[in-house]
Design a protein around this motif. Structure first.
Motif, PDB file in Angstrom:
ATOM      1  N   ARG A  98     -10.225  -7.994  11.761  1.00 33.82           N
ATOM      2  CA  ARG A  98     -10.552  -6.857  10.874  1.00 33.82           C
ATOM      3  C   ARG A  98      -9.369  -5.883  10.775  1.00 33.82           C
ATOM      4  N   ALA A  99      -8.713  -5.653  11.919  1.00 40.70           N
ATOM      5  CA  ALA A  99      -7.567  -4.736  11.914  1.00 40.70           C
ATOM      6  C   ALA A  99      -6.445  -5.296  11.050  1.00 40.70           C
ATOM      7  N   VAL A 100      -6.157  -6.595  11.181  1.00 40.36           N
ATOM      8  CA  VAL A 100      -5.113  -7.223  10.366  1.00 40.36           C
ATOM      9  C   VAL A 100      -5.503  -7.177   8.895  1.00 40.36           C
ATOM     10  N   SER A 101      -6.771  -7.401   8.617  1.00 37.47           N
ATOM     11  CA  SER A 101      -7.246  -7.352   7.229  1.00 37.47           C
ATOM     12  C   SER A 101      -7.086  -5.943   6.660  1.00 37.47           C
ATOM     13  N   THR A 102      -7.464  -4.951   7.478  1.00 33.28           N
ATOM     14  CA  THR A 102      -7.306  -3.561   7.046  1.00 33.28           C
ATOM     15  C   THR A 102      -5.832  -3.235   6.837  1.00 33.28           C
ATOM     16  N   LEU A 103      -4.987  -3.680   7.744  1.00 33.82           N
ATOM     17  CA  LEU A 103      -3.547  -3.466   7.629  1.00 33.82           C
ATOM     18  C   LEU A 103      -3.004  -4.144   6.378  1.00 33.82           C
ATOM     19  N   SER A 104      -3.474  -5.345   6.112  1.00 31.60           N
ATOM     20  CA  SER A 104      -3.038  -6.066   4.915  1.00 31.60           C
ATOM     21  C   SER A 104      -3.467  -5.324   3.658  1.00 31.60           C
ATOM     22  N   HIS A 105      -4.691  -4.845   3.664  1.00 29.13           N
ATOM     23  CA  HIS A 105      -5.193  -4.094   2.509  1.00 29.13           C
ATOM     24  C   HIS A 105      -4.379  -2.810   2.316  1.00 29.13           C
ATOM     25  N   SER A 106      -4.090  -2.137   3.456  1.00 29.85           N
ATOM     26  CA  SER A 106      -3.276  -0.913   3.386  1.00 29.85           C
ATOM     27  C   SER A 106      -1.882  -1.235   2.880  1.00 29.85           C
ATOM     28  N   ALA A 107      -1.323  -2.341   3.296  1.00 28.58           N
ATOM     29  CA  ALA A 107       0.016  -2.731   2.825  1.00 28.58           C
ATOM     30  C   ALA A 107      -0.011  -2.988   1.332  1.00 28.58           C
ATOM     31  N   GLU A 108      -1.060  -3.620   0.845  1.00 26.70           N
ATOM     32  CA  GLU A 108      -1.171  -3.855  -0.601  1.00 26.70           C
ATOM     33  C   GLU A 108      -1.258  -2.534  -1.360  1.00 26.70           C
ATOM     34  N   GLU A 109      -2.053  -1.605  -0.797  1.00 26.31           N
ATOM     35  CA  GLU A 109      -2.178  -0.294  -1.443  1.00 26.31           C
ATOM     36  C   GLU A 109      -0.821   0.432  -1.453  1.00 26.31           C
ATOM     37  N   LEU A 110      -0.105   0.341  -0.290  1.00 23.29           N
ATOM     38  CA  LEU A 110       1.220   0.968  -0.228  1.00 23.29           C
ATOM     39  C   LEU A 110       2.172   0.338  -1.235  1.00 23.29           C
ATOM     40  N   LEU A 111       2.074  -0.980  -1.372  1.00 16.33           N
ATOM     41  CA  LEU A 111       2.922  -1.667  -2.343  1.00 16.33           C
ATOM     42  C   LEU A 111       2.625  -1.155  -3.751  1.00 16.33           C
ATOM     43  N   GLN A 112       1.339  -1.031  -4.067  1.00 20.87           N
ATOM     44  CA  GLN A 112       0.969  -0.540  -5.399  1.00 20.87           C
ATOM     45  C   GLN A 112       1.455   0.899  -5.607  1.00 20.87           C
ATOM     46  N   LEU A 113       1.252   1.726  -4.557  1.00 15.78           N
ATOM     47  CA  LEU A 113       1.711   3.112  -4.666  1.00 15.78           C
ATOM     48  C   LEU A 113       3.234   3.172  -4.792  1.00 15.78           C
ATOM     49  N   SER A 114       3.903   2.301  -4.067  1.00 15.89           N
ATOM     50  CA  SER A 114       5.355   2.249  -4.135  1.00 15.89           C
ATOM     51  C   SER A 114       5.791   1.855  -5.536  1.00 15.89           C
ATOM     52  N   GLU A 115       5.112   0.894  -6.120  1.00 13.18           N
ATOM     53  CA  GLU A 115       5.449   0.482  -7.492  1.00 13.18           C
ATOM     54  C   GLU A 115       5.194   1.631  -8.467  1.00 13.18           C
ATOM     55  N   GLN A 116       4.089   2.328  -8.249  1.00 15.14           N
ATOM     56  CA  GLN A 116       3.783   3.465  -9.121  1.00 15.14           C
ATOM     57  C   GLN A 116       4.844   4.563  -8.975  1.00 15.14           C
ATOM     58  N   LEU A 117       5.234   4.805  -7.736  1.00  8.17           N
ATOM     59  CA  LEU A 117       6.256   5.811  -7.478  1.00  8.17           C
ATOM     60  C   LEU A 117       7.583   5.408  -8.120  1.00  8.17           C
ATOM     61  N   THR A 118       7.912   4.124  -8.027  1.00 10.34           N
ATOM     62  CA  THR A 118       9.136   3.629  -8.648  1.00 10.34           C
ATOM     63  C   THR A 118       9.077   3.850 -10.159  1.00 10.34           C
ATOM     64  N   ASP A 119       7.939   3.562 -10.752  1.00 13.79           N
ATOM     65  CA  ASP A 119       7.771   3.771 -12.197  1.00 13.79           C
ATOM     66  C   ASP A 119       7.936   5.251 -12.551  1.00 13.79           C
ATOM     67  N   ILE A 120       7.361   6.123 -11.722  1.00 14.20           N
ATOM     68  CA  ILE A 120       7.451   7.564 -11.965  1.00 14.20           C
ATOM     69  C   ILE A 120       8.920   8.026 -11.834  1.00 14.20           C
TER      70      ILE A 120
END
Length: 126
Positions: A98-120
């Motif tokens: 569960r922790a790895v899954s949560t970490l993976s989900h958080s990493a995906e969210e960070l990736l998306q936020l990072s992409e959004q930040l890059t676009d901004i």
């Protein structure tokens, strides 16, 4: 009268012979009885010895039975401890998944936020 005494003497002698023969047969019977009683005594002694042996063996078997029962109880306790340990390991592994899954989900969210930040950021440079 002499004849009468001779007849009586002969009769008494024959009775004595017969009594001696009967006495000899009775002596043999007593000897046979004594032998039989000695054999009975010997057999009873053997039976008593056998009964003591069986009693000793039964006591030993009872002692060994107790040891086996204690060993089985010990094995059962160890098996229960092993099962509890396995359950704990399973729970821990599930928690790690569960922790790895949560970490993976958080990493995906960070990736998306990072992409959004890059676009901004690209918007400000233009």
């Amino acid at each position: 009268m002499n004849r009468f005494r001779t007849r009586e003497t002969n009769k008494a002698a024959e009775e004595m012979k017969r009594t001696t023969a009967i006495s000899a047969k009775q002596g043999e019977a007593v000897a046979d009885t004594e032998t039989a009683f000695q054999q009975i005594e010997t057999n009873i002694s053997k039976m008593v010895s056998s009964i003591r042996d069986v009693t000793g063996s039964m006591k030993e078997m009872d002692h060994l039975k107790q040891e086996v029962a204690e060993a089985i109880e010990s094995i059962a306790a160890i098996a229960q401890q092993s099962a509890a340990g396995a359950e704990e390991i399973t729970a821990s592994a599930e928690e790690q998944v569960r922790a790895v899954s949560t970490l993976s989900h958080s990493a995906e969210e960070l990736l998306q936020l990072s992409e959004q930040l890059t676009d901004i950021i690209h918007q400000f440079k233009l």
